[in-house]
Write a protein that holds these residues in place. Structure first.
Motif, short mmCIF file in Angstrom:
data_model
loop_
_atom_site.label_atom_id
_atom_site.label_comp_id
_atom_site.label_asym_id
_atom_site.label_seq_id
_atom_site.Cartn_x
_atom_site.Cartn_y
_atom_site.Cartn_z
N PHE A 266 12.03 1.34 -19.10
CA PHE A 266 13.22 0.49 -19.08
C PHE A 266 13.44 -0.37 -20.32
O PHE A 266 14.51 -0.92 -20.49
CB PHE A 266 13.21 -0.41 -17.84
CG PHE A 266 13.43 0.33 -16.57
CD1 PHE A 266 14.67 0.82 -16.25
CD2 PHE A 266 12.39 0.54 -15.69
CE1 PHE A 266 14.89 1.50 -15.06
CE2 PHE A 266 12.59 1.22 -14.51
CZ PHE A 266 13.84 1.71 -14.19
N GLN A 267 12.44 -0.56 -21.16
CA GLN A 267 12.65 -1.44 -22.32
C GLN A 267 12.59 -0.69 -23.62
O GLN A 267 12.05 0.33 -23.77
CB GLN A 267 11.62 -2.56 -22.33
CG GLN A 267 11.86 -3.54 -21.22
CD GLN A 267 10.88 -4.71 -21.24
OE1 GLN A 267 9.89 -4.71 -21.94
NE2 GLN A 267 11.17 -5.72 -20.45
N ASP B 293 13.00 -6.77 -17.77
CA ASP B 293 14.20 -6.02 -17.45
C ASP B 293 14.43 -6.06 -15.94
O ASP B 293 13.51 -5.83 -15.15
CB ASP B 293 14.04 -4.57 -17.93
CG ASP B 293 15.27 -3.74 -17.62
OD1 ASP B 293 16.28 -3.91 -18.33
OD2 ASP B 293 15.21 -2.95 -16.66
N SER C 242 24.39 -0.88 -15.94
CA SER C 242 23.69 0.39 -15.86
C SER C 242 22.39 0.32 -16.66
O SER C 242 22.29 -0.39 -17.65
CB SER C 242 24.57 1.53 -16.38
OG SER C 242 24.93 1.27 -17.72
N ALA C 243 21.42 1.06 -16.20
CA ALA C 243 20.10 1.04 -16.82
C ALA C 243 19.99 2.13 -17.88
O ALA C 243 20.57 3.20 -17.74
CB ALA C 243 19.03 1.26 -15.76
N HIS C 244 19.24 1.84 -18.91
CA HIS C 244 18.91 2.84 -19.92
C HIS C 244 17.49 3.31 -19.62
O HIS C 244 16.54 2.57 -19.78
CB HIS C 244 18.99 2.23 -21.32
CG HIS C 244 18.50 3.16 -22.38
ND1 HIS C 244 19.20 4.28 -22.74
CD2 HIS C 244 17.37 3.16 -23.12
CE1 HIS C 244 18.51 4.93 -23.68
NE2 HIS C 244 17.41 4.25 -23.92
N ILE C 245 17.39 4.55 -19.13
CA ILE C 245 16.10 5.09 -18.74
C ILE C 245 15.66 6.11 -19.78
O ILE C 245 16.43 6.95 -20.20
CB ILE C 245 16.19 5.75 -17.35
CG1 ILE C 245 16.58 4.69 -16.31
CG2 ILE C 245 14.91 6.44 -16.97
CD1 ILE C 245 16.84 5.25 -14.94
N SER C 246 14.39 6.00 -20.16
CA SER C 246 13.84 6.95 -21.13
C SER C 246 12.46 7.39 -20.66
O SER C 246 11.94 6.90 -19.67
CB SER C 246 13.77 6.31 -22.51
OG SER C 246 13.02 5.13 -22.47
#
Length: 162
Positions: free
Chosen positions: A161-162, A103, A51-55
Motif C-alpha cells: 500500500f505505500q 496508509d 481508491s487504493a494504489h495496490i502493488s
C-alpha cells in the motif's frame, strides 16, 4: 455518464439484488430497483474512501498464505491454551505495537488480519496512527511478538500500500 453512474457495477448489482430479494420483476419493483441502483451510489459517494494504489501482487499472495498458516497455528495454540488452562493459566496481556504503516487501506487490512487470527484482538489505534494496542491471549515474549507482528504483517502491507 460517469457523473450519473459513478460505479456502474454497483448500480447494476443493487438493482439486481433488489429484484432478487423481492422475487418479482414487476414494473414497480423494476422502477424501485433502478432508483436504488442510481440514487444509492450517488448519495453514498462522499462516504467512499479514496481508491487504493495496490502493488506487488506476489507480496499479496504470500501475505494471504502466511495469514492462512497463522490462522491454523493460532487455532491450535488457543485450543491448547484453553485445554491446559487449569494447569497453566494463559498469560493474557495488552501489547503496544509501534507502527510504521500509516496508509488507511493498509491499516484496514491489518485490522482484518488481526481479527482473523485467533488469540489477538485489535483494541485501539492511536489518533496519530503511530501505536496499535493489541490484546494477546497467551504471550511469552512481548518483544518477540512485536517483531513477528511487524515483520509478518506490517512490512508486507507497507510494500503493498505505500
Amino acid at each position: 455518464m460517469k457523473r450519473l453512474f459513478p460505479t456502474p457495477v454497483l448500480s447494476i448489482s443493487l438493482c439486481l439484488l433488489w429484484l432478487l430479494l423481492n422475487l418479482s420483476v414487476s414494473p414497480g419493483n423494476l422502477l424501485l430497483g433502478v432508483l436504488l441502483g442510481v440514487l444509492a451510489p450517488l448519495l453514498m459517494a462522499p462516504l467512499r474512501p479514496l481508491s487504493a494504489h495496490i502493488s506487488h501482487p506476489w507480496t499479496i499472495l504470500r501475505l494471504i498464505l502466511r495469514v492462512g498458516i497463522d490462522v491454523l497455528g493460532s487455532n491450535l495454540q488457543v485450543a491448547r491454551g484453553v485445554w491446559t488452562a487449569k494447569h497453566r493459566a494463559p498469560r493474557s496481556r495488552f501489547v503496544h505495537v509501534p507502527l510504521d504503516l500509516h496508509d488507511a487501506h493498509g491499516l484496514a487490512a491489518l485490522s482484518m488480519i488481526t481479527t482473523v487470527i485467533p488469540g489477538t484482538i485489535w483494541s485501539e489505534l492511536a489518533l496519530d496512527r503511530s501505536v496499535l494496542l493489541l490484546h494477546v491471549f497467551d504471550l511469552d515474549d512481548e518483544a518477540h511478538f512485536i517483531e513477528h507482528f511487524k515483520q509478518t504483517y506490517e512490512r508486507p502491507l507497507m510494500e503493498i500500500f505505500q
